[in-house]
Each structure stands twice: as structure tokens, then as C-alpha cells.
Design a protein around this motif. Structure first.
Motif, PDB file in Angstrom:
ATOM      1  N   THR A  63      64.097 128.528  12.029  1.00  0.00           N
ATOM      2  CA  THR A  63      64.504 127.660  13.140  1.00  0.00           C
ATOM      3  C   THR A  63      63.433 126.605  13.389  1.00  0.00           C
ATOM      4  O   THR A  63      62.236 126.906  13.389  1.00  0.00           O
ATOM      5  N   SER A  64      63.850 125.366  13.626  1.00  0.00           N
ATOM      6  CA  SER A  64      62.895 124.268  13.816  1.00  0.00           C
ATOM      7  C   SER A  64      62.181 124.395  15.153  1.00  0.00           C
ATOM      8  O   SER A  64      62.665 125.034  16.096  1.00  0.00           O
ATOM      9  N   LEU A  65      61.025 123.764  15.250  1.00  0.00           N
ATOM     10  CA  LEU A  65      60.256 123.778  16.493  1.00  0.00           C
ATOM     11  C   LEU A  65      61.024 123.079  17.617  1.00  0.00           C
ATOM     12  O   LEU A  65      60.926 123.467  18.784  1.00  0.00           O
ATOM     13  N   GLU A  66      61.783 122.028  17.263  1.00  0.00           N
ATOM     14  CA  GLU A  66      62.556 121.323  18.284  1.00  0.00           C
ATOM     15  C   GLU A  66      63.603 122.245  18.908  1.00  0.00           C
ATOM     16  O   GLU A  66      63.801 122.251  20.129  1.00  0.00           O
ATOM     17  N   THR A  67      64.251 123.061  18.089  1.00  0.00           N
ATOM     18  CA  THR A  67      65.240 124.009  18.607  1.00  0.00           C
ATOM     19  C   THR A  67      64.575 125.086  19.444  1.00  0.00           C
ATOM     20  O   THR A  67      65.100 125.489  20.488  1.00  0.00           O
ATOM     21  N   LEU A  68      63.424 125.555  19.009  1.00  0.00           N
ATOM     22  CA  LEU A  68      62.697 126.566  19.781  1.00  0.00           C
ATOM     23  C   LEU A  68      62.286 126.006  21.141  1.00  0.00           C
ATOM     24  O   LEU A  68      62.277 126.729  22.142  1.00  0.00           O
ATOM     25  N   ALA A  69      61.934 124.732  21.189  1.00  0.00           N
ATOM     26  CA  ALA A  69      61.576 124.108  22.466  1.00  0.00           C
ATOM     27  C   ALA A  69      62.769 124.110  23.423  1.00  0.00           C
ATOM     28  O   ALA A  69      62.610 124.321  24.632  1.00  0.00           O
ATOM     29  N   LEU A  70      63.979 123.899  22.875  1.00  0.00           N
ATOM     30  CA  LEU A  70      65.179 123.937  23.710  1.00  0.00           C
ATOM     31  C   LEU A  70      65.396 125.339  24.290  1.00  0.00           C
ATOM     32  O   LEU A  70      65.842 125.494  25.428  1.00  0.00           O
ATOM     33  N   LEU A  71      65.069 126.375  23.509  1.00  0.00           N
ATOM     34  CA  LEU A  71      65.217 127.743  23.993  1.00  0.00           C
ATOM     35  C   LEU A  71      64.344 127.998  25.211  1.00  0.00           C
ATOM     36  O   LEU A  71      64.726 128.723  26.130  1.00  0.00           O
ATOM     37  N   GLN A  72      63.165 127.385  25.222  1.00  0.00           N
ATOM     38  CA  GLN A  72      62.245 127.601  26.336  1.00  0.00           C
ATOM     39  C   GLN A  72      62.769 126.986  27.639  1.00  0.00           C
ATOM     40  O   GLN A  72      62.312 127.354  28.729  1.00  0.00           O
ATOM     41  N   ILE A  73      63.716 126.047  27.531  1.00  0.00           N
ATOM     42  CA  ILE A  73      64.236 125.376  28.722  1.00  0.00           C
ATOM     43  C   ILE A  73      64.943 126.370  29.644  1.00  0.00           C
ATOM     44  O   ILE A  73      64.979 126.175  30.872  1.00  0.00           O
ATOM     45  N   VAL A  74      65.481 127.472  29.081  1.00  0.00           N
ATOM     46  CA  VAL A  74      66.168 128.435  29.942  1.00  0.00           C
ATOM     47  C   VAL A  74      65.203 129.020  30.971  1.00  0.00           C
ATOM     48  O   VAL A  74      65.631 129.516  32.017  1.00  0.00           O
ATOM     49  N   GLY A  75      63.903 128.953  30.694  1.00  0.00           N
ATOM     50  CA  GLY A  75      62.922 129.441  31.659  1.00  0.00           C
ATOM     51  C   GLY A  75      62.872 128.630  32.938  1.00  0.00           C
ATOM     52  O   GLY A  75      62.332 129.093  33.954  1.00  0.00           O
ATOM     53  N   LEU A  76      63.452 127.412  32.930  1.00  0.00           N
ATOM     54  CA  LEU A  76      63.458 126.580  34.138  1.00  0.00           C
ATOM     55  C   LEU A  76      64.336 127.166  35.236  1.00  0.00           C
ATOM     56  O   LEU A  76      64.295 126.701  36.376  1.00  0.00           O
ATOM     57  N   ILE A  77      65.137 128.175  34.887  1.00  0.00           N
ATOM     58  CA  ILE A  77      65.955 128.838  35.910  1.00  0.00           C
ATOM     59  C   ILE A  77      65.062 129.490  36.963  1.00  0.00           C
ATOM     60  O   ILE A  77      65.405 129.495  38.156  1.00  0.00           O
ATOM     61  N   TRP A  78      63.904 130.005  36.563  1.00  0.00           N
ATOM     62  CA  TRP A  78      63.028 130.707  37.510  1.00  0.00           C
ATOM     63  C   TRP A  78      62.528 129.815  38.652  1.00  0.00           C
ATOM     64  O   TRP A  78      62.584 130.225  39.810  1.00  0.00           O
ATOM     65  N   PRO A  79      62.026 128.601  38.396  1.00  0.00           N
ATOM     66  CA  PRO A  79      61.521 127.791  39.511  1.00  0.00           C
ATOM     67  C   PRO A  79      62.586 127.360  40.509  1.00  0.00           C
ATOM     68  O   PRO A  79      62.249 126.996  41.646  1.00  0.00           O
ATOM     69  N   ILE A  80      63.874 127.378  40.123  1.00  0.00           N
ATOM     70  CA  ILE A  80      64.916 126.925  41.056  1.00  0.00           C
ATOM     71  C   ILE A  80      65.687 128.087  41.682  1.00  0.00           C
ATOM     72  O   ILE A  80      66.692 127.867  42.355  1.00  0.00           O
ATOM     73  N   LYS A  81      65.200 129.307  41.514  1.00  0.00           N
ATOM     74  CA  LYS A  81      65.931 130.468  42.043  1.00  0.00           C
ATOM     75  C   LYS A  81      65.974 130.484  43.559  1.00  0.00           C
ATOM     76  O   LYS A  81      66.805 131.183  44.154  1.00  0.00           O
ATOM     77  N   PHE A  82      65.115 129.698  44.227  1.00  0.00           N
ATOM     78  CA  PHE A  82      65.162 129.635  45.691  1.00  0.00           C
ATOM     79  C   PHE A  82      66.492 129.078  46.190  1.00  0.00           C
ATOM     80  O   PHE A  82      66.866 129.301  47.353  1.00  0.00           O
TER      81      PHE A  82
ATOM     82  N   THR B  42      67.211 136.449  39.571  1.00  0.00           N
ATOM     83  CA  THR B  42      67.869 136.933  40.783  1.00  0.00           C
ATOM     84  C   THR B  42      67.388 138.326  41.142  1.00  0.00           C
ATOM     85  O   THR B  42      67.196 138.656  42.326  1.00  0.00           O
ATOM     86  N   GLN B  43      67.166 139.172  40.127  1.00  0.00           N
ATOM     87  CA  GLN B  43      66.617 140.493  40.379  1.00  0.00           C
ATOM     88  C   GLN B  43      65.239 140.390  41.005  1.00  0.00           C
ATOM     89  O   GLN B  43      64.856 141.199  41.851  1.00  0.00           O
TER      90      GLN B  43
END
Length: 419
Positions: free
Chosen positions: A35-54, A115-116
Motif C-alpha cells: 500500500t502506498s504512503l499516500e493511501t496510508l495517510a488517508l487511513l490516519q484521517i479516521v483518527g480525526l473523529i476523536w477531536p470532534i467527539k464533543f 464514544t466509549q
């Protein structure tokens, strides 16, 4: 109290297992599959869910079962969802060739995990007396590194030796331990009135109306997080520039440095009880400044294995100590009637500061070089520690009794009226 801390330990460790696997382990597996580094970088974007959980934290404070426990009812559903999301990964034994469903399932898992975390934090706010909050938050911070170690390290080793299905099965089995703990947990009944939804959402802002909260949140937290985060953001590119392989970087930064960080988190939690929030903050800040100086050879392009690993271990341990204090004071400002919302919005601001720090640090390094940014990070951390110490001296908070006492009833009634 030991039983309560044990419950919180299980909740925090199991929620971070899958997160550690996604951010570290799965990344390594996908990269190994081409898998390319660019695709792996996109996978990390799912982590942005944590800062907006408020954004949805007030929903958990507003709704909950009276019979099964207000937050326990959420935890039962969310822990089950975490296990099911991991089991949903089982059919995709060639993840590099099935990225679409893999990313979708990972995004769902991160949402359930975030959420947990809201519900677990709310339970911690209600269960922990002031004297136990340092230990509780030490456990929380240490659990993040333990989850990273198990999910990002142990599961990858199992995958390498036995394959995809045993690795995911181990991950799901370990996460299911949290479900057993939640099933056995008996949450004390809420004695404060459950606010209406509009009132629950007003808690997102009313939390800052408490004495000293704005000083802490918008003064101390940004200085410490941006200062430490700027230095940490330089580590990986500096290691690459020094000639380290990606494999060595992953093992050292993802596994080796996690061990002292876990120990530091637990010791910092005990230290808060013994020496107070201000004392441990000073110790963490001094350790951060010293360990950042130890990283200066790396910033200048010299990275011998032993010295660099030692410096990185010291830095992450110091970062962990400071983090425990920041989380503990955030919990001090979290009101029992809106604990999930209060703690989430305060900690989310810290996460935003960390993201900003990484961007600012890398951009500044491009202009001024790694050493200059490292020195600037030390200045910011020292300023943050000084501001935090002054805050703790001016805004000493009275001890908070355990949930269920007559004093706690008065405190929660007052918190409900403020919210």
C-alpha cells in the motif's frame, strides 16, 4: 476504590487496543502488502473523529437507562460494538487488496471507541474522588500506550507468525474482556436530575464559566501541548533524515518507547496524590525540557542507536507525566451532572492543540531548522508550567466526595443548576 480503578483500567485499555492496531499495526501490515504512503495517510484521517467527539458527548449525558445504569447502558452497547467491528475484519485476510471495506470498518471502530471514551470518562468523573483522580488519569494515559503496545505490536507479531485471522481474533478476544467487566460493573444511581438536551449542549460552553477554567484551558494547555507537540513532530522526519529505516523507526517509536511511558503514567498518577498537581506538573515540565535538550544531537543529524533510543524514551515518559496532570485538572473541572461533555470538550481542545503543534513545528523547522524549533518548544513548555503552577496556587479546588454521599448530592445538584 481498587475495584473502581480496575474497571476503568479495563475500559481504557480495551478501547485503545483497536486504535493502536489501526494506527500502528494495520499501517505496518498494509505497507508490507504494498500500500502506498499516500493511501496510508488517508487511513490516519479516521483518527480525526476523536477531536470532534464533543459534538455528540451531550447525548450521552442526556440519555441513559435508569435500570442498567446511565453510562453503563452506553458502555454495554459500545463495548459490544467494538468487538463486532473487529470481528467484521475477519473475512478480509488480504487487507491491502480490500481497502474500501477495511477503511469503512476502521472508521466505524474509531467512532465507537471515541464514544466509549466519553462514557468511560463520565464514569470516572462520577466514581473518583479528588485524591484518586491522579491515579485514574495515570491509568488512562498509560492505557493508551499499553493499547498501542498490544494492538500495534503484539498483534502484528501474531499476524506475522500465524496470519490475519488469529491476529484479529486475539484483538477481538482482548477487547471482549472489557465487555465482561462492564457486565459485572454496577454503576451508582444518578442522584442529579438529567438535563434536557438544550441544557446538556449548553454545558459545552458553561464548563468554561468555572473559576480558572479559561486560564487553564486557553493558557496552560496550549503552551504545554504545543511546546511538547512541536518537538515530538520533529522526531520521525529527523530520524529519516539521519538514515534510520522505516522499520526501525516504527519499532522504536511505536513499541520500545511505550514501555517507559506506561511506567511514567502510573507513577505520575501516584505522584499527583502525593505531591499535588502543581508539583508533578513542574517535574514533568523539567523532564520535558531536559529530554528535549537530549534530542538536540538528533536534530543536528546525529542519531546513534543507544543514545537516541534513551533520549526518545525520556522524552515520551516526560510527555506522559505532563499529560497525566493536564487530564487530572480537566477532570477537576468536569461536573458530575455533565461529566461526559465537560471532560470531552476540555480534552478535545488539547487534541486540537496537538494537531496544530505538529503542523506548526514542521512548518517552522522548514524555515529555521530542527534545533531552533526544539529550543522554542522548551520555552513554550517552561511558560506553560509556570502558568500552570500559578493557576494551581490561585485556584485550589475543595475535595470532591465519592458518588453517593450526602455531600456529593449537594455538589451534583449545584452542578446541574450551573449547567
Amino acid at each position: 476504590m481498587k475495584g473502581r480503578l480496575g474497571t476503568l483500567t479495563a475500559l481504557y485499555v480495551t478501547q485503545y487496543l483497536g486504535v493502536g492496531f489501526i494506527t500502528v499495526g494495520l499501517t505496518a501490515i498494509l505497507r508490507d502488502g504494498g500500500t502506498s504512503l499516500e493511501t496510508l495517510a488517508l487511513l490516519q484521517i479516521v483518527g480525526l473523529i476523536w477531536p470532534i467527539k464533543f459534538l455528540w458527548a451531550p447525548v450521552l449525558d442526556r440519555y441513559g437507562s435508569r435500570h442498567r445504569g446511565h453510562y453503563r447502558s452506553w458502555l454495554l452497547v459500545l463495548q459490544t460494538a467494538l468487538v463486532l467491528a473487529l470481528l467484521a475484519l475477519l473475512p478480509f485476510s488480504r487487507p491491502a487488496e480490500q481497502l474500501g471495506p477495511i477503511v469503512a470498518i476502521c472508521a466505524a471502530f474509531v467512532f465507537f471507541s471515541a464514544t466509549q471514551d466519553i462514557a468511560a470518562d463520565a464514569v470516572a468523573v462520577r466514581l473518583l474522588a479528588e485524591s484518586a483522580r491522579g491515579v485514574g488519569n495515570g491509568i488512562q494515559v498509560a492505557a493508551s500506550y499499553l493499547g498501542n503496545l498490544l494492538g500495534g505490536g503484539a498483534c502484528v507479531l501474531v499476524y506475522d507468525r500465524f496470519g490475519w485471522v488469529p491476529a484479529i481474533g486475539l484483538l477481538a478476544g482482548l477487547t471482549a474482556v472489557g465487555l465482561v467487566v462492564v457486565w459485572r460493573f454496577r454503576e451508582p444511581a444518578r442522584i442529579d436530575r438529567v438535563a434536557r438536551m438544550a441544557t446538556a449542549y449548553r454545558a459545552l460552553l458553561s464548563v468554561f464559566g468555572q473559576p480558572g477554567c479559561r486560564w487553564w484551558t486557553f493558557g496552560v494547555v496550549p503552551l504545554v501541548y504545543v511546546g511538547a507537540g512541536m518537538a515530538y513532530a520533529l522526531v520521525t522526519p529527523a530520524l529519516v533524515d539521519a538514515g534510520w529505516s522505516l522499520g526501525r523507526i516504527g519499532v522504536v517509536t511505536g513499541v520500545v518507547t511505550s514501555v517507559p511511558a506506561i511506567v511514567a503514567g502510573l507513577l505520575a498518577g501516584l505522584g499527583v496524590r502525593r505531591f499535588g498537581r502543581g508539583g508533578v506538573l513542574v517535574a514533568g515540565g523539567a523532564a520535558l525540557a531536559l529530554s528535549t535538550m537530549l534530542l538536540l544531537p538528533l536534530m543536528n543529524g546525529r542519531a546513534p542507536l543507544g543514545g537516541t533510543v534513551a533520549a526518545l524514551c525520556c522524552f515520551l515518559a516526560a510527555y506522559t507525566i505532563a499529560n497525566v496532570v493536564l487530564y487530572t485538572v480537566n477532570m477537576d473541572y468536569s461536573r458530575p451532572g455533565s461529566g461526559g461533555t465537560d471532560f470531552t470538550v476540555l480534552s478535545s481542545f488539547g487534541l486540537v492543540c496537538s494537531f496544530v503543534a505538529a503542523s506548526v513545528g514542521l512548518a517552522a523547522a522548514d524555515w529555521f531548522g530542527y534545533p531552533a524549533v526544539a529550543i522554542a518548544s522548551i520555552v513554550l513548555v517552561v511558560a506553560g508550567v509556570a502558568a500552570g503552577l500559578a493557576h494551581q496556587r490561585r485556584f485550589r479546588r475543595p475535595p470532591t466526595p465519592l458518588v453517593g454521599t450526602r455531600e456529593q448530592r449537594s455538589a451534583t445538584d449545584g452542578a446541574a443548576s450551573v449547567a
